[in-house]
Design an enzyme around this catalytic site. Structure first.
Site, PDB file in Angstrom:
ATOM      1  N   ASP A 164       5.226   0.561  12.019  1.00  0.00           N
ATOM      2  CA  ASP A 164       4.012  -0.115  11.541  1.00  0.00           C
ATOM      3  C   ASP A 164       3.933  -1.567  11.989  1.00  0.00           C
ATOM      4  O   ASP A 164       2.928  -2.227  11.727  1.00  0.00           O
ATOM      5  CB  ASP A 164       3.951  -0.058  10.003  1.00  0.00           C
ATOM      6  CG  ASP A 164       3.750   1.365   9.522  1.00  0.00           C
ATOM      7  OD1 ASP A 164       3.905   1.599   8.305  1.00  0.00           O
ATOM      8  OD2 ASP A 164       3.466   2.238  10.350  1.00  0.00           O
ATOM      9  N   LYS A 181       0.863  -1.203   0.000  1.00  0.00           N
ATOM     10  CA  LYS A 181       0.000   0.000   0.000  1.00  0.00           C
ATOM     11  C   LYS A 181       0.892   1.244   0.000  1.00  0.00           C
ATOM     12  O   LYS A 181       0.650   2.192  -0.748  1.00  0.00           O
ATOM     13  CB  LYS A 181      -0.887   0.002   1.239  1.00  0.00           C
ATOM     14  CG  LYS A 181      -1.483   1.351   1.578  1.00  0.00           C
ATOM     15  CD  LYS A 181      -2.316   1.354   2.839  1.00  0.00           C
ATOM     16  CE  LYS A 181      -1.546   1.559   4.097  1.00  0.00           C
ATOM     17  NZ  LYS A 181      -1.184   2.947   4.423  1.00  0.00           N
ATOM     18  N   ASN A 182       1.920   1.244   0.814  1.00  0.00           N
ATOM     19  CA  ASN A 182       2.746   2.447   0.973  1.00  0.00           C
ATOM     20  C   ASN A 182       3.730   2.683  -0.173  1.00  0.00           C
ATOM     21  O   ASN A 182       4.372   3.732  -0.219  1.00  0.00           O
ATOM     22  CB  ASN A 182       3.468   2.432   2.324  1.00  0.00           C
ATOM     23  CG  ASN A 182       2.478   2.618   3.463  1.00  0.00           C
ATOM     24  OD1 ASN A 182       1.308   2.937   3.228  1.00  0.00           O
ATOM     25  ND2 ASN A 182       2.921   2.393   4.685  1.00  0.00           N
ATOM     26  N   LEU A 227       8.295   7.255  16.811  1.00  0.00           N
ATOM     27  CA  LEU A 227       7.872   8.039  15.637  1.00  0.00           C
ATOM     28  C   LEU A 227       6.565   8.785  15.815  1.00  0.00           C
ATOM     29  O   LEU A 227       6.418   9.908  15.351  1.00  0.00           O
ATOM     30  CB  LEU A 227       7.802   7.138  14.394  1.00  0.00           C
ATOM     31  CG  LEU A 227       9.130   7.085  13.630  1.00  0.00           C
ATOM     32  CD1 LEU A 227      10.081   6.116  14.308  1.00  0.00           C
ATOM     33  CD2 LEU A 227       8.944   6.686  12.200  1.00  0.00           C
ATOM     34  N   CYS A 287      -4.780  12.184  13.094  1.00  0.00           N
ATOM     35  CA  CYS A 287      -5.443  10.874  12.990  1.00  0.00           C
ATOM     36  C   CYS A 287      -5.234  10.164  14.316  1.00  0.00           C
ATOM     37  O   CYS A 287      -4.627  10.709  15.232  1.00  0.00           O
ATOM     38  CB  CYS A 287      -4.877  10.071  11.819  1.00  0.00           C
ATOM     39  SG  CYS A 287      -3.287   9.368  12.190  1.00  0.00           S
ATOM     40  N   ARG A 296       0.369  14.279  13.232  1.00  0.00           N
ATOM     41  CA  ARG A 296       0.825  14.049  11.856  1.00  0.00           C
ATOM     42  C   ARG A 296       0.786  15.328  11.008  1.00  0.00           C
ATOM     43  O   ARG A 296       0.103  15.431  10.013  1.00  0.00           O
ATOM     44  CB  ARG A 296       0.032  12.916  11.215  1.00  0.00           C
ATOM     45  CG  ARG A 296       0.213  11.634  12.029  1.00  0.00           C
ATOM     46  CD  ARG A 296      -0.388  10.441  11.402  1.00  0.00           C
ATOM     47  NE  ARG A 296       0.425   9.963  10.277  1.00  0.00           N
ATOM     48  CZ  ARG A 296       0.012   8.950   9.505  1.00  0.00           C
ATOM     49  NH1 ARG A 296      -1.143   8.401   9.726  1.00  0.00           N
ATOM     50  NH2 ARG A 296       0.763   8.541   8.488  1.00  0.00           N
ATOM     51  N   ARG A 346      -8.332  -0.616   5.010  1.00  0.00           N
ATOM     52  CA  ARG A 346      -7.524   0.415   4.333  1.00  0.00           C
ATOM     53  C   ARG A 346      -6.207  -0.164   3.839  1.00  0.00           C
ATOM     54  O   ARG A 346      -5.640   0.314   2.870  1.00  0.00           O
ATOM     55  CB  ARG A 346      -7.246   1.569   5.299  1.00  0.00           C
ATOM     56  CG  ARG A 346      -8.452   2.435   5.597  1.00  0.00           C
ATOM     57  CD  ARG A 346      -8.024   3.685   6.362  1.00  0.00           C
ATOM     58  NE  ARG A 346      -6.820   4.198   5.769  1.00  0.00           N
ATOM     59  CZ  ARG A 346      -5.772   4.623   6.500  1.00  0.00           C
ATOM     60  NH1 ARG A 346      -5.811   4.592   7.803  1.00  0.00           N
ATOM     61  NH2 ARG A 346      -4.674   5.090   5.914  1.00  0.00           N
ATOM     62  N   ASP A 357       4.077  20.098   8.090  1.00  0.00           N
ATOM     63  CA  ASP A 357       4.916  21.310   8.025  1.00  0.00           C
ATOM     64  C   ASP A 357       6.199  21.099   7.221  1.00  0.00           C
ATOM     65  O   ASP A 357       6.638  21.992   6.490  1.00  0.00           O
ATOM     66  CB  ASP A 357       5.250  21.799   9.436  1.00  0.00           C
ATOM     67  CG  ASP A 357       5.926  20.716  10.269  1.00  0.00           C
ATOM     68  OD1 ASP A 357       5.382  19.586  10.313  1.00  0.00           O
ATOM     69  OD2 ASP A 357       6.992  20.960  10.837  1.00  0.00           O
TER      70      ASP A 357
HETATM   71  C1  EPZ Z   1       4.396   6.986   6.327  1.00  0.00           C
HETATM   72  O1  EPZ Z   1       3.570   7.972   6.912  1.00  0.00           O
HETATM   73  C2  EPZ Z   1       3.532   5.743   6.207  1.00  0.00           C
HETATM   74  N1  EPZ Z   1       2.387   6.029   5.347  1.00  0.00           N
HETATM   75  C3  EPZ Z   1       3.047   5.321   7.606  1.00  0.00           C
HETATM   76  O2  EPZ Z   1       2.319   4.107   7.445  1.00  0.00           O
HETATM   77  C4  EPZ Z   1       4.269   5.051   8.478  1.00  0.00           C
HETATM   78  O3  EPZ Z   1       3.841   4.712   9.779  1.00  0.00           O
HETATM   79  C5  EPZ Z   1       5.154   6.299   8.516  1.00  0.00           C
HETATM   80  O4  EPZ Z   1       5.518   6.692   7.179  1.00  0.00           O
HETATM   81  C6  EPZ Z   1       6.435   6.079   9.298  1.00  0.00           C
HETATM   82  O5  EPZ Z   1       7.162   5.024   8.731  1.00  0.00           O
HETATM   83  C7  EPZ Z   1       2.586   6.031   4.002  1.00  0.00           C
HETATM   84  O6  EPZ Z   1       3.685   5.817   3.509  1.00  0.00           O
HETATM   85  C8  EPZ Z   1       1.379   6.305   3.160  1.00  0.00           C
HETATM   86  P1  EPZ Z   1       6.295  10.415   8.358  1.00  0.00           P
HETATM   87  P2  EPZ Z   1       4.054   9.509   6.934  1.00  0.00           P
HETATM   88  O7  EPZ Z   1       6.086  11.696   7.628  1.00  0.00           O
HETATM   89  O8  EPZ Z   1       4.866   9.822   5.744  1.00  0.00           O
HETATM   90  C9  EPZ Z   1       6.467  13.690  11.744  1.00  0.00           C
HETATM   91  C10 EPZ Z   1       0.531   2.660   7.757  1.00  0.00           C
HETATM   92  O9  EPZ Z   1       0.174   2.081   8.787  1.00  0.00           O
HETATM   93  N2  EPZ Z   1       6.258  14.681  10.672  1.00  0.00           N
HETATM   94  O10 EPZ Z   1       7.478   9.582   8.011  1.00  0.00           O
HETATM   95  O11 EPZ Z   1       2.847  10.334   7.216  1.00  0.00           O
HETATM   96  C11 EPZ Z   1       5.261  12.814  11.964  1.00  0.00           C
HETATM   97  O12 EPZ Z   1       4.321  13.441  12.815  1.00  0.00           O
HETATM   98  C12 EPZ Z   1       0.934   4.105   7.835  1.00  0.00           C
HETATM   99  O13 EPZ Z   1       0.632   2.128   6.622  1.00  0.00           O
HETATM  100  C13 EPZ Z   1       6.286  16.033  11.005  1.00  0.00           C
HETATM  101  O14 EPZ Z   1       6.468  16.410  12.164  1.00  0.00           O
HETATM  102  O15 EPZ Z   1       4.991   9.522   8.202  1.00  0.00           O
HETATM  103  C14 EPZ Z   1       5.872  11.577  12.586  1.00  0.00           C
HETATM  104  O16 EPZ Z   1       6.072  11.825  13.963  1.00  0.00           O
HETATM  105  C15 EPZ Z   1       0.674   4.695   9.198  1.00  0.00           C
HETATM  106  N3  EPZ Z   1       6.089  16.951  10.022  1.00  0.00           N
HETATM  107  C16 EPZ Z   1       7.250  11.482  11.903  1.00  0.00           C
HETATM  108  O17 EPZ Z   1       7.502  12.777  11.351  1.00  0.00           O
HETATM  109  C17 EPZ Z   1       5.884  16.582   8.716  1.00  0.00           C
HETATM  110  O18 EPZ Z   1       5.722  17.461   7.847  1.00  0.00           O
HETATM  111  C18 EPZ Z   1       7.322  10.467  10.779  1.00  0.00           C
HETATM  112  O19 EPZ Z   1       6.255  10.738   9.918  1.00  0.00           O
HETATM  113  C19 EPZ Z   1       5.868  15.205   8.401  1.00  0.00           C
HETATM  114  C20 EPZ Z   1       6.061  14.270   9.397  1.00  0.00           C
END
Ligand code: EPZ
Length: 420
Positions: free
Chosen positions: A307, A22-23, A329, A116, A121, A399, A124
């Protein structure tokens, strides 16, 4: 609404095949916005988020045709530049349209995804990167209004923290930008690597693929010719099934997967005492008399994936001793704890660390799914519990897991999808 009914204790056997990731599929679908051709995509997982993304592409004026199990996405006549709240509220990964739409049209409106179940999430880091590439970003009425009338310029982007979709957004924007973009502290997940490989095959020069530092030489606004694509296997689905087989003290095989994508996961299963026979595209796992307790700290790839945290917590509940799981994370990724405790698990939370006492004999119960991976932890717990477990609100599961009850039923689980 549907719910899953599981009668615990059944032994699993045989072979379960993993679907496409999916990702990986979601950024690939977003990348079709950069294409001037129709893109043939194989091994797309049949999950709700992929269906939602295909709908989003059609709402933007693209078309999606299904033939012989593959999907052909035509975004050449794309004209829309708004990802509406209605779509984004059901799938936060819609944020992945920001980079491609902005790079292609010089303007777009994308609804803010909002928080969520697992945390705030924010996006920024995505927005800061787009501004660094020359975009003007304004937030109004819950939407991101992004403008770059003269196109995007290559620059150096240093991410304060590793972000998977943030990296993917910048990579796609940089593919069409003028000049070179250097990304420092880029995510290295296999899904990011596949996106880079696809763009390279489309003529975009990218150096450093698979490392945390990329250099991308953009096309200067010229749309790309994307090659036929086959989505890589879902490493989290593979890990989830390994945990399900482990929980039921069974011997079975997870196939059509990439073992090197889940080394951190198989390493922990081995540490817990399970025997893993690793082949080129499958893993056979065998039971252990005694499940050893474990210590896990989640981190970015190639570290232990967040995950898989919930699934291992279910397993650790039955270990012979105390385990510790630290979630680094996301700030609220313990929604499954309350439900596991209702099934008899002994878990105490302190900040972002869970202490699992172990030695629990899980009992079936009515439980509530709260997010995608928490739901899969409840399935795993139900498979190992005594008695019947009913998991409600399984739209969360749908999902990201394709035909989960069919796949688990196919290897011997006593599981059914019923209507409330
Ligand atoms: C991706 O989400 C995955 N989703 C998530 O999988 C996965 O848990 C996550 O990466 C971490 O590996 C997809 O790829 C569609 P991040 P993403 O941006 O990109 C913070 C699942 O179960 N952050 O790597 O949204 C954020 O809050 C899903 O399949 C900021 O602060 O995650 C988090 O603490 C759930 N500002 C950390 O970084 C930003 O602009 C990592 O988030 C972006 C992120």
């Amino acid at each position: 609404m549907d719910y899953l009914q599981i009668n615990g204790g059944a032994k699993l056997h045989g072979n379960v095949a993993v679907s496409g990731s999916k990702n990986a599929a979601l950024p690939i679908l977003a990348a079709t916005i950069l294409a001037k051709n129709s893109v043939r995509i194989a091994n797309l997982p049949r999950v709700a988020d992929v269906r939602t993304f295909l709908k989003l592409i059609e709402l933007l004026g693209g078309s999606c045709a299904h033939c012989e199990g593959e999907v052909v996405v035509s975004a050449d006549r794309l004209c829309g530049t708004t990802a509406t709240y209605e779509i984004v509220k059901t799938m936060r990964a819609s944020i992945l349209t920001l980079g491609p739409l902005l790079a292609r049209f010089g303007e777009c409106r994308v609804s803010l995804p909002g928080g969520c179940a697992i945390g705030a999430r924010p996006v920024d880091l995505h927005l800061k990167a787009m501004e660094k590439m020359g975009a003007m970003i304004e937030i109004a009425e819950g939407y991101i209004h992004a403008k770059a009338p003269k196109g995007l310029n290559g620059t150096t982007i240093v991410f304060d923290k590793s972000t998977v979709t943030g990296s993917e957004n910048v990579i796609m924007a940089a593919a069409l930008a003028r000049g070179k973009t250097r990304i420092v502290h880029c995510a290295k997940e296999p899904e990011v690597v596949q996106l880079c490989e696809i763009l390279t095959q489309s003529g975009v020069e990218i150096e450093g693929i698979g490392t945390s530092e990329l250099e991308i030489d953009g096309s200067g606004g010229e749309l790309l010719e994307l090659p036929p694509i086959s989505v890589i296997p879902d490493r989290i689905e593979a890990g989830t099934y390994l945990c399900a087989i482990a929980m039921t003290k069974s011997r079975a095989t997870v196939s059509n997967m990439e073992p090197k994508h889940i080394v951190a996961v198989t390493d922990k299963l081995t540490e817990m005492g399970f025997d893993l026979q690793i082949q080129s595209d499958s893993i056979t796992i065998s039971p252990t008399e005694r499940i050893n307790p474990i210590e896990i700290v989640t981190s970015e790839y190639p570290g232990f994936p967040t995950d898989m945290q919930a699934q291992f917590m279910a397993l650790a509940a039955c270990a012979e001793g105390g385990s510790i799981i630290e979630e680094r994370l996301f700030e609220n990724r313990f929604m499954h704890v309350g439900e596991l405790v209702r099934m008899g698990a002994k878990i105490a939370l302190k900040g972002n660390t869970a202490s699992i006492t172990g030695m629990a004999f899980l009992n079936g119960a009515d439980v509530m799914a709260t997010d995608l991976r928490a739901s899969s932890a409840l399935v795993i717990a139900g498979l190992g519990a005594k008695g019947q477990t009913r998991i409600h609100r399984i739209y969360h599961l749908d999902r990201g897991y394709e035909r989960l009850e069919e796949k688990l039923g196919g290897i011997g689980a006593d599981i059914a999808r019923l209507k409330e």
